[in-house]
Design an enzyme around this catalytic site. Sequence first.
Site, mmCIF file in Angstrom:
data_model
loop_
_atom_site.group_PDB
_atom_site.id
_atom_site.type_symbol
_atom_site.label_atom_id
_atom_site.label_comp_id
_atom_site.label_asym_id
_atom_site.label_seq_id
_atom_site.Cartn_x
_atom_site.Cartn_y
_atom_site.Cartn_z
ATOM 1 N N GLY A 12 0.811 -1.217 0.000
ATOM 2 C CA GLY A 12 0.000 0.000 0.000
ATOM 3 C C GLY A 12 0.842 1.265 0.000
ATOM 4 N N ARG A 37 2.178 2.749 12.547
ATOM 5 C CA ARG A 37 2.609 2.671 11.154
ATOM 6 C C ARG A 37 2.297 3.982 10.420
ATOM 7 N NH1 ARG A 37 2.167 -3.035 7.778
ATOM 8 N NH2 ARG A 37 4.417 -3.091 7.500
ATOM 9 N N THR A 89 -1.194 -16.753 5.538
ATOM 10 C CA THR A 89 -1.666 -18.137 5.558
ATOM 11 C C THR A 89 -2.464 -18.351 6.842
ATOM 12 O OG1 THR A 89 0.330 -18.792 4.387
ATOM 13 C CG2 THR A 89 -0.919 -20.549 5.455
ATOM 14 N N LEU A 158 5.277 -5.944 -7.700
ATOM 15 C CA LEU A 158 6.559 -5.384 -7.272
ATOM 16 C C LEU A 158 7.304 -6.387 -6.401
ATOM 17 C CD1 LEU A 158 6.654 -4.507 -4.004
ATOM 18 C CD2 LEU A 158 5.148 -2.731 -4.803
ATOM 19 N N ALA A 218 1.858 -16.390 -11.199
ATOM 20 C CA ALA A 218 3.141 -15.697 -11.425
ATOM 21 C C ALA A 218 4.107 -16.033 -10.285
ATOM 22 C CB ALA A 218 2.919 -14.184 -11.518
ATOM 23 N N CYS A 271 5.605 -13.794 0.489
ATOM 24 C CA CYS A 271 4.584 -14.208 -0.475
ATOM 25 C C CYS A 271 4.783 -15.552 -1.179
ATOM 26 C CB CYS A 271 4.395 -13.111 -1.507
ATOM 27 S SG CYS A 271 3.623 -11.673 -0.759
ATOM 28 N N PHE A 333 15.396 -11.285 4.017
ATOM 29 C CA PHE A 333 15.154 -12.383 3.053
ATOM 30 C C PHE A 333 15.814 -12.127 1.711
ATOM 31 C CE2 PHE A 333 11.856 -11.376 -0.148
ATOM 32 C CZ PHE A 333 11.412 -10.144 0.297
HETATM 33 P P1 NAD Z 1 1.578 -5.681 5.348
HETATM 34 O O1 NAD Z 1 1.294 -6.603 6.466
HETATM 35 O O2 NAD Z 1 2.917 -5.006 5.263
HETATM 36 O O3 NAD Z 1 0.490 -4.499 5.349
HETATM 37 C C1 NAD Z 1 -0.880 -4.719 5.482
HETATM 38 C C2 NAD Z 1 -1.465 -3.564 6.307
HETATM 39 O O4 NAD Z 1 -2.889 -3.670 6.303
HETATM 40 C C3 NAD Z 1 -1.041 -3.555 7.774
HETATM 41 O O5 NAD Z 1 -0.385 -2.337 8.079
HETATM 42 C C4 NAD Z 1 -2.375 -3.705 8.547
HETATM 43 O O6 NAD Z 1 -2.406 -2.962 9.750
HETATM 44 C C5 NAD Z 1 -3.371 -3.168 7.547
HETATM 45 N N1 NAD Z 1 -4.746 -3.626 7.780
HETATM 46 C C6 NAD Z 1 -5.195 -4.910 7.916
HETATM 47 N N2 NAD Z 1 -6.531 -4.915 8.083
HETATM 48 C C7 NAD Z 1 -6.945 -3.606 8.057
HETATM 49 C C8 NAD Z 1 -8.211 -2.963 8.187
HETATM 50 N N3 NAD Z 1 -9.331 -3.688 8.365
HETATM 51 N N4 NAD Z 1 -8.250 -1.618 8.127
HETATM 52 C C9 NAD Z 1 -7.123 -0.889 7.952
HETATM 53 N N5 NAD Z 1 -5.884 -1.440 7.823
HETATM 54 C C10 NAD Z 1 -5.805 -2.795 7.877
HETATM 55 O O7 NAD Z 1 1.303 -6.489 4.022
HETATM 56 P P2 NAD Z 1 1.969 -6.277 2.554
HETATM 57 O O8 NAD Z 1 3.295 -6.932 2.490
HETATM 58 O O9 NAD Z 1 1.826 -4.852 2.177
HETATM 59 O O10 NAD Z 1 0.983 -7.166 1.680
HETATM 60 C C11 NAD Z 1 -0.351 -6.775 1.445
HETATM 61 C C12 NAD Z 1 -0.929 -7.673 0.369
HETATM 62 O O11 NAD Z 1 -0.203 -7.483 -0.851
HETATM 63 C C13 NAD Z 1 -0.862 -9.162 0.669
HETATM 64 O O12 NAD Z 1 -2.002 -9.777 0.148
HETATM 65 C C14 NAD Z 1 0.358 -9.620 -0.108
HETATM 66 O O13 NAD Z 1 0.262 -10.978 -0.492
HETATM 67 C C15 NAD Z 1 0.311 -8.740 -1.330
HETATM 68 N N6 NAD Z 1 1.606 -8.480 -1.980
HETATM 69 C C16 NAD Z 1 2.711 -8.211 -1.229
HETATM 70 C C17 NAD Z 1 3.919 -7.910 -1.867
HETATM 71 C C18 NAD Z 1 5.166 -7.603 -1.076
HETATM 72 O O14 NAD Z 1 6.213 -7.403 -1.681
HETATM 73 N N7 NAD Z 1 5.118 -7.526 0.252
HETATM 74 C C19 NAD Z 1 3.978 -7.859 -3.267
HETATM 75 C C20 NAD Z 1 2.820 -8.130 -3.998
HETATM 76 C C21 NAD Z 1 1.641 -8.437 -3.338
HETATM 77 C C1 UGA Z 2 8.186 -11.685 -5.204
HETATM 78 C C2 UGA Z 2 7.970 -11.504 -6.717
HETATM 79 O O1 UGA Z 2 9.245 -11.384 -7.358
HETATM 80 C C3 UGA Z 2 7.125 -10.273 -7.005
HETATM 81 O O2 UGA Z 2 6.858 -10.186 -8.398
HETATM 82 C C4 UGA Z 2 5.815 -10.375 -6.221
HETATM 83 O O3 UGA Z 2 5.034 -9.218 -6.397
HETATM 84 C C5 UGA Z 2 6.117 -10.551 -4.754
HETATM 85 O O4 UGA Z 2 6.937 -11.731 -4.565
HETATM 86 C C6 UGA Z 2 4.894 -10.760 -3.923
HETATM 87 O O5 UGA Z 2 3.878 -11.185 -4.417
HETATM 88 O O6 UGA Z 2 5.044 -10.515 -2.725
HETATM 89 P P1 UGA Z 2 9.793 -10.605 -3.393
HETATM 90 O O7 UGA Z 2 9.393 -11.783 -2.575
HETATM 91 O O8 UGA Z 2 9.670 -9.262 -2.793
HETATM 92 O O9 UGA Z 2 8.940 -10.570 -4.759
HETATM 93 O O10 UGA Z 2 11.315 -10.757 -3.873
HETATM 94 P P2 UGA Z 2 12.026 -11.696 -4.959
HETATM 95 O O11 UGA Z 2 13.047 -10.892 -5.639
HETATM 96 O O12 UGA Z 2 11.063 -12.407 -5.803
HETATM 97 O O13 UGA Z 2 12.809 -12.746 -4.051
HETATM 98 C C7 UGA Z 2 12.109 -13.731 -3.308
HETATM 99 C C8 UGA Z 2 13.096 -14.691 -2.682
HETATM 100 O O14 UGA Z 2 13.688 -15.514 -3.688
HETATM 101 C C9 UGA Z 2 14.269 -13.991 -1.976
HETATM 102 O O15 UGA Z 2 14.587 -14.691 -0.802
HETATM 103 C C10 UGA Z 2 15.391 -14.098 -2.987
HETATM 104 O O16 UGA Z 2 16.650 -14.051 -2.395
HETATM 105 C C11 UGA Z 2 15.104 -15.450 -3.591
HETATM 106 N N1 UGA Z 2 15.668 -15.636 -4.950
HETATM 107 C C12 UGA Z 2 15.250 -14.839 -5.976
HETATM 108 C C13 UGA Z 2 16.596 -16.643 -5.173
HETATM 109 O O17 UGA Z 2 16.971 -17.388 -4.244
HETATM 110 N N2 UGA Z 2 17.091 -16.811 -6.438
HETATM 111 C C14 UGA Z 2 16.695 -16.037 -7.480
HETATM 112 O O18 UGA Z 2 17.179 -16.267 -8.617
HETATM 113 C C15 UGA Z 2 15.755 -15.030 -7.246
#
Ligand code: NAD
Ligand code: UGA
Length: 455
Positions: A12, A37, A89, A158, A218, A271, A333
């Site tokens: 977000g 936050r 999960t 991302l 993906a 993720c 990570f």
């Molecule tokens: P996060 O835990 O960092 O953030 C989620 C936020 O939502 C928290 O700050 C929490 O307090 C807030 N929240 C929860 N319920 C709420 C409510 N009812 N009202 C207001 N706020 C509320 O999670 P994240 O890493 O940003 O991931 C969010 C989603 O995006 C997940 O579904 C994740 O799978 C997906 N996603 C994450 C990444 C990544 O790189 N982290 C990349 C792509 C997709």
């Molecule tokens: C991953 C995907 O790359 C994003 O496209 C997706 O949006 C995101 O998950 C999500 O849904 O949360 P992220 O987990 O942030 O992104 O980072 P990555 O670069 O994918 O790395 C994931 C893990 O795999 C790391 O621990 C990294 O070190 C490892 N990795 C990555 C390897 O061990 N080898 C590789 O060749 C690439």
Amino acid sequence: MKICCIGAGYVGGPTMAVIAQKAPDVRVTVVDMNQARIDAWNSDTLPIYEPGLDEVVKESRGRNLFFSTAVADEINAADIIFVAVNTPTKTYGVGAGRAADLRFIESVARTIADVATSGKIIVEKSTIPVKTAETIKKILAANSRGLSFQVLSNPEFLAEGTAVVDLHNPDRVLIGGEKTPEGQAAVEALSSVYAHWVPRERIITTNLWSSELSKLVANAFLAQRISSINSISALCEATEADVDEVARAIGHDSRIGPKFLKASVGFGGSCFQKDILNLVYLCESFGLPEVAEYWQNVVKMNDWQKTRFATRIVKTLFNTVAGKRIAIWGFAFKKDTNDTRETAAISVCRDLLAEMAEVVVYDPKVPEDQIRRDVLGAEEGEAGKRLIVVNSAEEAAQGAHAVAVLTEWDEFKTIDFAAVLAGMPKPAFLFDGRNLLDLDALRELGFTAFGVGKA
Ligand code: NAD
Ligand code: UGA
């Protein structure tokens, strides 16, 4: 146009900051129920570390980017509401350990239905199981008091550590919506936001269910590539082949491609595992056990890789690490993030502590209390005395029988290894879980050095 994003986390925060930066005519407010936050987003120390993010936030904050806990007010004011809450999960009940926990999604849908006084476009940004939009629509329809809502799927691709670059220059933006005129109008409204900086040909539109499923697929494909190359790393260690050479050779095939073939101590992050388990659960729910098992093995291989790394350390150190100091370089990570969710370092540290080692961790971005909580949980116990967190890689290595590189931080490449070696008992072991360092040079200096997938 006014946008409200519910959830000020890793997705977000950066996503909305970039929308506000690139679309100055759009007012963007990110809301969260977590006051600390939001306070951090409004301060000079943002709650997440992400290269380039400070500058992006500073450019728009107070102009057309706002962070707030006034969830109801901001929902009401918005035309488009992004839902970017966490979908971890499930840890309880049916599907525990595999299904996605959708209680935060449902609670947001109910809040929107309760407080909205006009129709809205709701955008699923969180990663969710296919068909979740149906649940959201049903909750809204049952509580909408005649208001009209459109639900879109717009998954985020991302990666952490490169979030700003990925958001500025995405391979694609995916938008799923209903094939009705209202659905298509909503898709166009959201497309027009991204079109401020993303070329139209990279904005892919599709139906809701294909969009929802594509996100899980993906991540499953990306993780599968890592498990595939990691499985081969074990074979390389047994045969004197070099996994980086194998990856280079196969990556030159344009059908395979060079990216995401880096063997490692195992993938982490919030993720990959969560989304594959979610996919596995979905397959089982739809009566497809063979498909479920196929994807489950990607996680199984990753678990094995993490354990294998720790076991290799113990075996190499003459089958015992009890009472020995082991330096852990890097806990996040991956590099350029302070995120530790599902990091391989947790598993490796726990395995070494279980073998009675003294584990000394250094990470440039992860604070000590986070590391302690991740490895030890709430009750530190006896192992807590053997887990030490220090402020430099050199300090961690001082007196250590072995150094293990678990995160590929750039600073590890420029360390004075001769000085490190001088401070270690001999033989001095080094295990590079990221194939980051020049093993030949380290061996020349006097280290007994190992990489992943290298003899
Ligand atoms: P996060 O835990 O960092 O953030 C989620 C936020 O939502 C928290 O700050 C929490 O307090 C807030 N929240 C929860 N319920 C709420 C409510 N009812 N009202 C207001 N706020 C509320 O999670 P994240 O890493 O940003 O991931 C969010 C989603 O995006 C997940 O579904 C994740 O799978 C997906 N996603 C994450 C990444 C990544 O790189 N982290 C990349 C792509 C997709
Ligand atoms: C991953 C995907 O790359 C994003 O496209 C997706 O949006 C995101 O998950 C999500 O849904 O949360 P992220 O987990 O942030 O992104 O980072 P990555 O670069 O994918 O790395 C994931 C893990 O795999 C790391 O621990 C990294 O070190 C490892 N990795 C990555 C390897 O061990 N080898 C590789 O060749 C690439």
